[in-house]
Design a protein around this motif. Structure first.
Motif, short mmCIF file in Angstrom:
data_model
loop_
_atom_site.label_atom_id
_atom_site.label_comp_id
_atom_site.label_asym_id
_atom_site.label_seq_id
_atom_site.Cartn_x
_atom_site.Cartn_y
_atom_site.Cartn_z
N ILE A 1 -0.47 42.40 7.02
CA ILE A 1 0.96 42.25 6.71
C ILE A 1 1.84 42.14 7.95
N GLY A 2 1.23 42.07 9.12
CA GLY A 2 2.01 41.90 10.34
C GLY A 2 1.17 42.19 11.56
N TRP A 3 1.78 41.98 12.72
CA TRP A 3 1.09 42.25 13.98
C TRP A 3 2.10 42.48 15.09
N ALA A 4 1.60 43.12 16.14
CA ALA A 4 2.30 43.23 17.41
C ALA A 4 1.30 42.84 18.48
N SER A 5 1.78 42.08 19.46
CA SER A 5 0.86 41.60 20.49
C SER A 5 1.58 41.45 21.82
N THR A 6 0.77 41.32 22.85
CA THR A 6 1.28 40.98 24.17
C THR A 6 0.57 39.73 24.63
N GLY A 7 1.28 38.97 25.42
CA GLY A 7 0.73 37.74 25.99
C GLY A 7 1.30 37.52 27.37
N LYS A 8 0.86 36.46 27.97
CA LYS A 8 1.31 36.10 29.32
C LYS A 8 2.82 35.87 29.29
N PHE A 9 3.52 36.44 30.27
CA PHE A 9 4.96 36.25 30.39
C PHE A 9 5.27 34.89 31.02
N ARG A 10 4.69 34.62 32.15
CA ARG A 10 4.86 33.33 32.84
C ARG A 10 3.53 32.97 33.47
N GLU A 11 3.37 31.72 33.85
CA GLU A 11 2.08 31.24 34.35
C GLU A 11 1.75 31.67 35.78
N LYS A 12 2.73 31.86 36.63
CA LYS A 12 2.46 32.17 38.03
C LYS A 12 1.83 33.56 38.16
N ALA A 13 0.85 33.69 39.04
CA ALA A 13 0.04 34.91 39.16
C ALA A 13 0.85 36.15 39.49
N ALA A 14 1.96 36.01 40.19
CA ALA A 14 2.76 37.19 40.54
C ALA A 14 3.34 37.88 39.32
N TYR A 15 3.39 37.19 38.18
CA TYR A 15 3.90 37.77 36.94
C TYR A 15 2.82 38.50 36.13
N ASP A 16 1.60 38.54 36.62
CA ASP A 16 0.49 39.06 35.80
C ASP A 16 0.69 40.47 35.28
N SER A 17 1.42 41.33 35.99
CA SER A 17 1.61 42.70 35.51
C SER A 17 2.79 42.82 34.53
N THR A 18 3.38 41.71 34.17
CA THR A 18 4.43 41.66 33.15
C THR A 18 3.88 40.92 31.94
N VAL A 19 4.11 41.47 30.76
CA VAL A 19 3.65 40.84 29.52
C VAL A 19 4.86 40.56 28.63
N GLU A 20 4.69 39.62 27.73
CA GLU A 20 5.70 39.35 26.72
C GLU A 20 5.20 39.91 25.39
N THR A 21 6.06 40.61 24.69
CA THR A 21 5.68 41.20 23.41
C THR A 21 6.12 40.31 22.26
N SER A 22 5.37 40.38 21.18
CA SER A 22 5.74 39.72 19.92
C SER A 22 5.44 40.69 18.79
N ILE A 23 6.28 40.64 17.77
CA ILE A 23 6.04 41.47 16.59
C ILE A 23 6.58 40.73 15.38
N TYR A 24 5.74 40.61 14.35
CA TYR A 24 6.11 39.91 13.12
C TYR A 24 5.58 40.70 11.94
N LEU A 25 6.40 40.80 10.90
CA LEU A 25 5.99 41.45 9.66
C LEU A 25 6.19 40.51 8.49
N LYS A 26 5.39 40.70 7.48
CA LYS A 26 5.55 39.95 6.24
C LYS A 26 6.99 40.14 5.76
N PRO A 27 7.63 39.08 5.28
CA PRO A 27 9.02 39.20 4.83
C PRO A 27 9.19 40.33 3.81
N GLY A 28 10.30 41.06 3.99
CA GLY A 28 10.62 42.15 3.08
C GLY A 28 10.07 43.50 3.49
N LEU A 29 9.31 43.56 4.59
CA LEU A 29 8.68 44.82 4.99
C LEU A 29 9.34 45.50 6.19
#
Length: 166
Positions: free
Chosen positions: A67-95
């Protein structure tokens, strides 16, 4: 919510997670994707997560359904950004507003605690009070607003860049 399970994603979740994502693609500006995705197009996204490391994902399951997820992924492509992540979170509508997002973020950030992650960025299309509230509850602060950064549904949208430093 006693029947809520937070776990790692499985291949069998892909259709349900894609359907959830496509709801937001088709009906909101929460994501700036303009066209729905097929499960086949989302396969690489699912395969990009690992049980350890910076790029992780947790799925919320209730009554056997993802019914949903939370994740992290690459923030930017350049290697100096590797210790920074971008978060995402999505839930099924209505929850939203039932504590599911909170449980997902708790699990995700606990898993990241032993990883080489210095900061997390949440990119939030504005306005989106529920997402802002959730991120702020986990220590994210507004780092800046990018005005009129995405065009969807015939209008330009601002995005808030929210940052959590670990």
């Amino acid at each position: 919510m006693s029947n809520l399970l937070i776990r790692r994603p499985q291949q069998s979740d892909l259709r349900a997670l894609t359907a959830i994502y496509n709801h937001y693609v088709e009906t909101t500006a929460i994501t700036f994707d303009l066209e729905p995705k097929t499960p086949e197009q989302r396969q690489g996204w699912l395969e990009g997560f690992a049980p350890t490391g910076r790029h992780q994902c947790f799925v919320a399951e209730m009554d056997g359904e993802a019914i949903g997820w939370a994740s992290t992924g690459k923030f930017r492509e350049k290697a100096a950004y590797d210790s920074t992540v971008e978060t995402s979170i999505y839930l099924k509508p209505g929850l939203s507003g039932q504590g599911i997002g909170r449980r997902l973020f708790e699990t995700l950030f606990a898993a990241l605690a032993s990883e080489d992650v210095h900061s997390a960025i949440g990119v939030i299309t504005l306005p989106n009070a529920p997402s802002v509230k959730l991120h702020e509850a986990f220590g994210f602060a507004l780092a800046g607003t990018l005005r009129e950064s995405g065009r969807k549904f015939g209008r330009l949208w601002d995005i808030g860049m929210y940052q959590k430093v670990f």
